[in-house]
Design a protein around this motif. Structure first.
Motif, PDB file in Angstrom:
ATOM      1  N   ASP A 188       0.876  -1.171   0.000  1.00 28.77           N
ATOM      2  CA  ASP A 188       0.000   0.000   0.000  1.00 28.77           C
ATOM      3  C   ASP A 188       0.919   1.228   0.000  1.00 28.77           C
ATOM      4  N   ASN A 190      -0.161   4.037   1.483  1.00 22.07           N
ATOM      5  CA  ASN A 190      -0.618   4.834   2.623  1.00 22.07           C
ATOM      6  C   ASN A 190      -0.024   4.235   3.907  1.00 22.07           C
ATOM      7  N   ALA A 193      -2.381   2.521   6.222  1.00 18.14           N
ATOM      8  CA  ALA A 193      -2.836   1.197   5.774  1.00 18.14           C
ATOM      9  C   ALA A 193      -1.765   0.158   6.087  1.00 18.14           C
ATOM     10  N   LEU A 215       2.307   0.782  -5.818  1.00 16.85           N
ATOM     11  CA  LEU A 215       1.900  -0.412  -6.572  1.00 16.85           C
ATOM     12  C   LEU A 215       2.669  -1.686  -6.200  1.00 16.85           C
TER      13      LEU A 215
HETATM   14  C1  LIG Z   1     -10.522   0.280  -2.172  1.00 14.76           C
HETATM   15  S1  LIG Z   1      -9.127   0.203  -1.101  1.00 14.76           S
HETATM   16  C2  LIG Z   1      -8.954  -1.585  -1.026  1.00 14.76           C
HETATM   17  C3  LIG Z   1      -8.357  -2.086   0.260  1.00 14.76           C
HETATM   18  C4  LIG Z   1      -8.277  -3.615   0.409  1.00 14.76           C
HETATM   19  N1  LIG Z   1      -7.499  -4.226  -0.643  1.00 14.76           N
HETATM   20  C5  LIG Z   1      -9.641  -4.230   0.435  1.00 14.76           C
HETATM   21  O1  LIG Z   1     -10.015  -4.859  -0.567  1.00 14.76           O
HETATM   22  O2  LIG Z   1     -10.349  -4.097   1.437  1.00 14.76           O
HETATM   23  C6  LIG Z   1      -7.788   0.692  -2.169  1.00 14.76           C
HETATM   24  C7  LIG Z   1      -6.415   0.711  -1.515  1.00 14.76           C
HETATM   25  O3  LIG Z   1      -5.420   1.034  -2.506  1.00 14.76           O
HETATM   26  C8  LIG Z   1      -4.424   1.839  -1.916  1.00 14.76           C
HETATM   27  N2  LIG Z   1      -3.689   2.541  -2.983  1.00 14.76           N
HETATM   28  C9  LIG Z   1      -4.111   3.591  -3.740  1.00 14.76           C
HETATM   29  N3  LIG Z   1      -3.152   3.930  -4.623  1.00 14.76           N
HETATM   30  C10 LIG Z   1      -2.108   3.069  -4.432  1.00 14.76           C
HETATM   31  C11 LIG Z   1      -0.820   2.911  -5.044  1.00 14.76           C
HETATM   32  N4  LIG Z   1      -0.436   3.703  -6.038  1.00 14.76           N
HETATM   33  N5  LIG Z   1       0.006   1.933  -4.580  1.00 14.76           N
HETATM   34  C12 LIG Z   1      -0.393   1.118  -3.568  1.00 14.76           C
HETATM   35  N6  LIG Z   1      -1.603   1.226  -2.958  1.00 14.76           N
HETATM   36  C13 LIG Z   1      -2.445   2.186  -3.385  1.00 14.76           C
HETATM   37  C14 LIG Z   1      -5.211   2.744  -0.981  1.00 14.76           C
HETATM   38  O4  LIG Z   1      -4.379   3.319   0.020  1.00 14.76           O
HETATM   39  C15 LIG Z   1      -6.243   1.751  -0.408  1.00 14.76           C
HETATM   40  O5  LIG Z   1      -5.767   1.135   0.760  1.00 14.76           O
END
Ligand SMILES: C[S@@+](CC[C@H](N)C(=O)[O-])C[C@H]1O[C@@H](n2cnc3c(N)ncnc32)[C@H](O)[C@@H]1O
Length: 333
Positions: A188, A190, A193, A215
């Motif tokens: 993640d 964040n 997170a 990513l």
């Molecule tokens: C909709 S949430 C899904 C969380 C978890 N996988 C679930 O299914 O409950 C999307 C997640 O993607 C993360 N995220 C957004 N952009 C990202 C990136 N460029 N690299 C890694 N994580 C990212 C956000 O911080 C968030 O925790």
């Protein structure tokens, strides 16, 4: 002109609203429970009209939040100095970090911080996991977890490694691990997170690695799962970041490069709601074009069945099974 005005239990909601609309910020100096009632009364005076486009709705919502956030309460070292105020020390420490002296906080925000703390303690039962997940403040909470059923039920490709990209609470990494995948790496970008996922995975005794990165982690995997933020629009607050993905950047970057992180014959599971399509923010054809330009072919799709009647009408969440076109054409001859 912008002014800070002190108000108390004798101030009516109509007067408070007039002051805010004239540009004032209101500092509350009264009873905490009465401040909550005033906030609720302000909220009732600011309905968000139904209908209109997604952007119209969001504009109304943003203005509503701006007005409601103009009612502030005093916090000194994470304690609310008002009559009948609850003990918010732990909740504030979780959201804001160590105590840092005096500050004025929007009451609406503070109530969100308290709610997040209660959810973190209580946790959310996720049927697909058969266990509870404890979300942290501002981390995506799986309160509607039908998408987790999709990950629990989809037939696994052969192999022993998986990535969970954008892991949030760590939920999908936990499901993959409990399904028997030996090496799971969750990422993640964040930091909240990351801390949350580590805590949940430890509590669940799941042996997955958690990496803070944009990513993908280094290496390749047999299965790459991603549940990206679903709404391709700019996040307005830190709380929006798990749900909003400006211009669909994360989704696009994921689909453009995921092939390079797959083992030969590996599979991608992309979890996506059709909410963006229903809101008129993306067309189905655009998603299919993104798959093609990332060199990916759809090999299957499963749709979730909403458990809650209140689930947004008709909204469907799908798990898209994708493979590299290079591999599919090789095995196809
Ligand atoms: C909709 S949430 C899904 C969380 C978890 N996988 C679930 O299914 O409950 C999307 C997640 O993607 C993360 N995220 C957004 N952009 C990202 C990136 N460029 N690299 C890694 N994580 C990212 C956000 O911080 C968030 O925790």
């Amino acid at each position: 002109m912008h002014q800070v005005i002190t108000i108390d239990d004798s101030t009516s909601a109509d007067r408070a609203l007039r002051l805010i609309r004239r540009g004032s910020t209101l500092h509350w100096d009264g009873d905490f429970q009465n401040a909550k009632q005033l906030l609720a009364a302000l909220g009732r005076r600011l309905p968000v009209p139904s209908g209109g486009t997604f952007h119209d709705q969001r504009r109304h919502q943003t203005e509503r939040v701006r007005v409601l956030n103009s009612l502030l309460v005093p916090i000194i070292n994470h304690q609310v100095r008002l009559r009948r105020a609850p003990d918010v020390r732990q909740a504030c420490a979780e959201a804001y970090g160590p105590p840092d002296g005096e500050r004025w906080v929007p009451l609406r925000e503070l109530l969100g911080v308290i709610g997040a703390h209660q959810l973190r303690i209580r946790g959310v039962h996720v049927p697909a996991l058969g266990d509870r997940i404890h979300p942290h403040y501002s981390v995506f909470a799986p309160t509607r977890s039908e998408y987790a059923d999709l990950v629990a039920d989809c037939p696994l490709p052969p192999g022993t490694t998986a990535f969970d990209i954008g892991t949030g609470t760590g939920l999908l990494a936990a499901i993959l691990s409990r399904r028997g995948i030996r090496q799971v790496v969750a990422t993640d970008n964040n930091p909240r997170a990351i801390a949350c996922a580590r805590e949940n995975l430890q509590r669940l005794k799941v042996n997955a690695k958690v990496v803070e990165t944009d990513l993908f982690p280094p290496g390749r995997a047999d299965l790459i799962v991603c549940n990206p933020p679903w709404i391709p629009a700019a996040p307005a607050t830190v709380l929006d970041q798990a749900v909003y993905d400006q211009d669909g950047r994360m989704l696009r970057a994921f689909l453009n490069t995921v092939r390079e992180h797959l083992e030969p014959g590996g599979e991608v599971w992309l979890i996506l709601s059709d909410l963006a399509e229903r809101l008129g923010l993306r067309e189905r054809g655009e998603l299919l074009r993104m798959f093609r330009s990332g060199g990916l072919q759809v090999t299957g799709r499963a749709d979730a069945v909403p458990r809650h009647r209140r689930a947004r009408e008709g909204q469907t969440t799908s798990l898209w099974r994708l493979r590299s076109t290079a591999f599919v054409s090789t095995i196809g001859g």
